[in-house]
Design a protein around this motif. Structure first.
Motif, PDB file in Angstrom:
ATOM      1  N   GLN A  88       0.950  -1.443   0.146  1.00 42.76           N
ATOM      2  CA  GLN A  88      -0.088   0.325  -0.125  1.00 42.76           C
ATOM      3  C   GLN A  88       0.944   1.465   0.225  1.00 42.76           C
ATOM      4  O   GLN A  88       0.419   1.809  -0.921  1.00 42.76           O
ATOM      5  N   ASN A  89       1.548   1.221   1.306  1.00 42.02           N
ATOM      6  CA  ASN A  89       3.079   2.467   0.463  1.00 42.02           C
ATOM      7  C   ASN A  89       3.655   2.672  -0.334  1.00 42.02           C
ATOM      8  O   ASN A  89       3.181   3.441  -1.000  1.00 42.02           O
ATOM      9  N   LEU A  90       4.278   1.679  -1.020  1.00 39.12           N
ATOM     10  CA  LEU A  90       3.968   1.846  -2.788  1.00 39.12           C
ATOM     11  C   LEU A  90       2.999   2.253  -3.307  1.00 39.12           C
ATOM     12  O   LEU A  90       3.795   3.024  -4.517  1.00 39.12           O
ATOM     13  N   HIS A  91       1.822   1.922  -3.660  1.00 37.30           N
ATOM     14  CA  HIS A  91       1.187   2.201  -4.249  1.00 37.30           C
ATOM     15  C   HIS A  91       0.927   3.641  -3.899  1.00 37.30           C
ATOM     16  O   HIS A  91       1.051   4.521  -4.840  1.00 37.30           O
ATOM     17  N   TRP A  92       0.500   4.575  -2.996  1.00 33.31           N
ATOM     18  CA  TRP A  92       0.770   5.417  -2.921  1.00 33.31           C
ATOM     19  C   TRP A  92       1.777   6.948  -2.669  1.00 33.31           C
ATOM     20  O   TRP A  92       1.120   7.492  -3.556  1.00 33.31           O
ATOM     21  N   LEU A  93       3.048   6.167  -3.215  1.00 36.95           N
ATOM     22  CA  LEU A  93       3.938   6.673  -3.779  1.00 36.95           C
ATOM     23  C   LEU A  93       3.974   6.450  -5.522  1.00 36.95           C
ATOM     24  O   LEU A  93       3.855   7.498  -6.031  1.00 36.95           O
ATOM     25  N   HIS A  94       3.391   5.497  -5.953  1.00 35.28           N
ATOM     26  CA  HIS A  94       2.983   5.521  -7.616  1.00 35.28           C
ATOM     27  C   HIS A  94       1.737   6.627  -8.155  1.00 35.28           C
ATOM     28  O   HIS A  94       1.574   7.593  -8.460  1.00 35.28           O
ATOM     29  N   GLU A  95       1.116   6.654  -6.725  1.00 33.43           N
ATOM     30  CA  GLU A  95       0.324   8.300  -6.777  1.00 33.43           C
ATOM     31  C   GLU A  95       0.041   9.667  -6.581  1.00 33.43           C
ATOM     32  O   GLU A  95      -0.187  10.093  -6.934  1.00 33.43           O
ATOM     33  N   ALA A  96       1.211   9.380  -5.422  1.00 34.02           N
ATOM     34  CA  ALA A  96       1.762  10.826  -4.959  1.00 34.02           C
ATOM     35  C   ALA A  96       2.498  11.014  -6.402  1.00 34.02           C
ATOM     36  O   ALA A  96       2.509  12.410  -7.297  1.00 34.02           O
ATOM     37  N   ILE A  97       3.659  10.540  -7.189  1.00 29.88           N
ATOM     38  CA  ILE A  97       3.835  10.956  -8.482  1.00 29.88           C
ATOM     39  C   ILE A  97       3.120  11.250  -9.402  1.00 29.88           C
ATOM     40  O   ILE A  97       3.131  11.891 -10.321  1.00 29.88           O
ATOM     41  N   ARG A  98       1.759  10.383  -9.953  1.00 33.31           N
ATOM     42  CA  ARG A  98       0.896  10.631 -10.452  1.00 33.31           C
ATOM     43  C   ARG A  98       0.078  11.661 -10.829  1.00 33.31           C
ATOM     44  O   ARG A  98       0.412  12.729 -11.556  1.00 33.31           O
ATOM     45  N   HIS A  99      -0.057  12.107  -9.081  1.00 35.24           N
ATOM     46  CA  HIS A  99      -0.834  13.342  -8.727  1.00 35.24           C
ATOM     47  C   HIS A  99       0.153  14.531  -9.504  1.00 35.24           C
ATOM     48  O   HIS A  99      -0.067  15.470 -10.051  1.00 35.24           O
ATOM     49  N   GLY A 100       1.209  14.898  -8.828  1.00 37.35           N
ATOM     50  CA  GLY A 100       2.098  15.451  -9.236  1.00 37.35           C
ATOM     51  C   GLY A 100       2.803  15.898 -10.197  1.00 37.35           C
ATOM     52  O   GLY A 100       2.995  17.126 -10.767  1.00 37.35           O
ATOM     53  N   LEU A 101       2.853  14.380 -11.125  1.00 39.63           N
ATOM     54  CA  LEU A 101       3.052  14.811 -12.052  1.00 39.63           C
ATOM     55  C   LEU A 101       2.155  15.270 -13.289  1.00 39.63           C
ATOM     56  O   LEU A 101       2.543  17.038 -14.157  1.00 39.63           O
ATOM     57  N   GLU A 102       0.549  15.530 -13.113  1.00 37.58           N
ATOM     58  CA  GLU A 102      -0.139  16.116 -13.498  1.00 37.58           C
ATOM     59  C   GLU A 102      -0.292  16.929 -13.243  1.00 37.58           C
ATOM     60  O   GLU A 102      -0.455  18.405 -14.411  1.00 37.58           O
ATOM     61  N   GLU A 103      -0.277  17.696 -11.734  1.00 30.70           N
ATOM     62  CA  GLU A 103       0.092  18.663 -12.071  1.00 30.70           C
ATOM     63  C   GLU A 103       0.751  19.995 -12.378  1.00 30.70           C
ATOM     64  O   GLU A 103       0.098  21.212 -13.058  1.00 30.70           O
ATOM     65  N   ARG A 104       2.062  19.303 -12.333  1.00 28.40           N
ATOM     66  CA  ARG A 104       3.025  20.287 -12.901  1.00 28.40           C
ATOM     67  C   ARG A 104       2.858  20.471 -14.215  1.00 28.40           C
ATOM     68  O   ARG A 104       3.176  21.352 -15.237  1.00 28.40           O
ATOM     69  N   PHE A 105       2.177  19.246 -15.091  1.00 30.06           N
ATOM     70  CA  PHE A 105       1.762  19.301 -16.868  1.00 30.06           C
ATOM     71  C   PHE A 105       1.137  20.581 -16.740  1.00 30.06           C
ATOM     72  O   PHE A 105       1.680  21.868 -17.898  1.00 30.06           O
ATOM     73  N   TYR A 106       0.200  20.559 -15.836  1.00 33.00           N
ATOM     74  CA  TYR A 106      -1.178  21.579 -15.987  1.00 33.00           C
ATOM     75  C   TYR A 106      -0.923  22.954 -15.928  1.00 33.00           C
ATOM     76  O   TYR A 106      -1.339  24.128 -16.248  1.00 33.00           O
TER      77      TYR A 106
END
Length: 325
Positions: free
Chosen positions: A274-292
C-alpha cells in the motif's frame, strides 16, 4: 482564521492528542495551496514514526444501507466496551457549487460525535472518484499519530473506485440490505470480491428472517470466488444498529482477520504494498499538476481542446502533442 503554526508546533499538538490542532492539520492536508501542502508534508515527516499502529477499516455500502447508523453503533461499542480511541474519516459527497460536504456525518452520529474517545472528520469528496480524497491517507496517518488506534474510512457508496479505499485499509467491510431483490446481482461482484466481511444490516423489526436468508445466499456466493491472497475466508454476518444485536460480532471478525494475517505475515506485506501504491499515486498526481501548470501547455490547451471537440484531432493524438511540448 486559525492561527498558522510551524510544522513542529503542529506535530507537537498532534502527538499530544490536541483535537483542534489535529483538525487544523487535516484542513492543511485538504488544501490545494502549494504552501499548505509543503507544510503538511513537513508535519507528516515529524509524526510518521508515531503512525501506523492502528487497525484501519474501510466501510462501504449502497445508499440507504445505514452506514452512519451502523458506524455509530459499532463505534460506541468500541469506545465504551473495548476502550478504544476511534477516528472516523467520513468522506461526504461534494456540492458542485460550493465544494463543501453535503451530508455532514457529525449530524448523523450525534452520540459518537460527542464521545471524548471518538473523533469524526467529515470532508468533501471533491473530484475524487468514489469519494476517497487524496488527503484521506494523510488524515489517517495524522489520526494515528494523535493516538487513535482504530480508524474507520466511510465511503460515499459502492462503485468501481472503492478499490481506492481498499488500497489504504487493512480490513474492508461491505454493508448490504436484505430483501432488496438483488442479493446476487452481478454488478456487486467486484465489490464483494474485495470484501473481507459482509454484514446484512437492519436485521430487526420483522426483517430477521430475510436477513438470515440473505446471509446464507451471500456466504454461498463468496465460496464461489477465487481464494484470497491473504488466505482469509470472507465472513457474512447479520446485524442491527438499532438493537445492537450482531454489532460486537462484526468486531470479532475484524480481530480474527487481524490475528490471522499478522501471524502469516500478509498484514505487513500488504501495508508495504500500500505504501508503494501511494508513492506511485503521489508521483502521478504531482506530474499531472506540474504538466497543467506549464505555461506552454496553458497557452495551447484551449485550442487543442476545441480541436478535439470538433473532431479535428483525436484525443490520443492531441495528448501526444501536448506531452511532446
Amino acid at each position: 482564521m486559525a492561527k498558522r503554526f510551524t510544522a513542529a508546533q503542529y506535530a507537537d499538538g498532534i502527538l499530544a492528542g490536541n483535537r483542534v490542532v489535529l483538525s487544523q492539520t487535516i484542513t492543511l492536508a485538504e488544501s490545494t495551496l502549494a504552501s499548505d501542502q509543503a507544510l503538511t508534508q513537513q508535519v507528516l515527516d515529524q509524526v510518521l514514526p508515531h503512525a501506523g499502529k492502528s487497525v484501519r477499516v474501510g466501510i462501504t455500502g449502497v445508499p440507504g444501507v445505514g452506514k452512519s447508523t451502523f458506524i455509530e453503533a459499532l463505534g460506541l461499542f468500541l469506545v465504551n466496551e473495548q476502550h478504544k480511541h476511534l477516528a472516523v474519516l467520513a468522506v461526504d459527497p461534494t456540492s458542485q457549487r460550493s465544494g463543501g460536504s453535503i451530508l455532514g456525518d457529525k449530524t448523523r452520529m450525534n452520540q459518537l460525535a460527542a464521545h471524548p474517545a471518538a473523533y469524526i472528520r467529515p470532508s468533501p469528496a471533491g473530484r475524487s472518484l468514489g469519494g476517497v480524497t487524496r488527503s484521506t491517507r494523510e488524515a489517517m496517518l495524522l489520526c494515528e499519530a494523535a493516538g487513535y488506534d482504530v480508524i474507520f474510512v466511510e465511503t460515499v457508496g459502492v462503485g468501481q473506485s472503492e478499490t481506492a479505499v481498499h488500497g489504504m485499509v487493512d480490513f474492508f467491510l461491505l454493508l448490504m440490505l436484505a430483501g432488496a431483490g438483488d442479493e446476487l446481482q452481478g454488478i456487486k461482484k467486484g465489490i464483494m470480491e474485495m470484501a473481507d466481511a459482509v454484514t446484512i444490516t437492519k436485521a430487526d423489526g420483522g426483517n430477521e428472517l430475510a436477513a438470515r436468508r440473505a446471509r446464507r445466499e451471500y456466504q454461498n456466493a463468496l465460496h464461489l470466488f477465487p481464494a484470497t491472497e491473504s488466505g482469509w475466508q470472507p465472513v457474512v454476518t447479520t446485524s442491527s444498529a438499532v438493537s445492537g444485536v450482531g454489532v460486537p460480532e462484526v468486531w470479532d471478525v475484524v480481530q480474527q482477520y487481524m490475528q490471522q494475517t499478522q501471524a502469516s505475515g500478509y498484514f505487513q506485506r500488504r501495508r508495504q504494498a500500500q505504501n508503494l501504491h501511494w508513492l506511485h499515486e503521489a508521483i502521478r498526481h504531482g506530474l499531472e499538476e506540474r504538466f497543467y501548470a506549464r505555461p506552454d501547455v496553458q497557452a495551447q490547451l484551449a485550442a487543442i481542446r476545441q480541436q478535439v471537440i470538433s473532431g479535428q484531432k483525436s484525443a490520443f493524438g492531441a495528448a501526444g502533442e501536448l506531452l511532446g511540448l
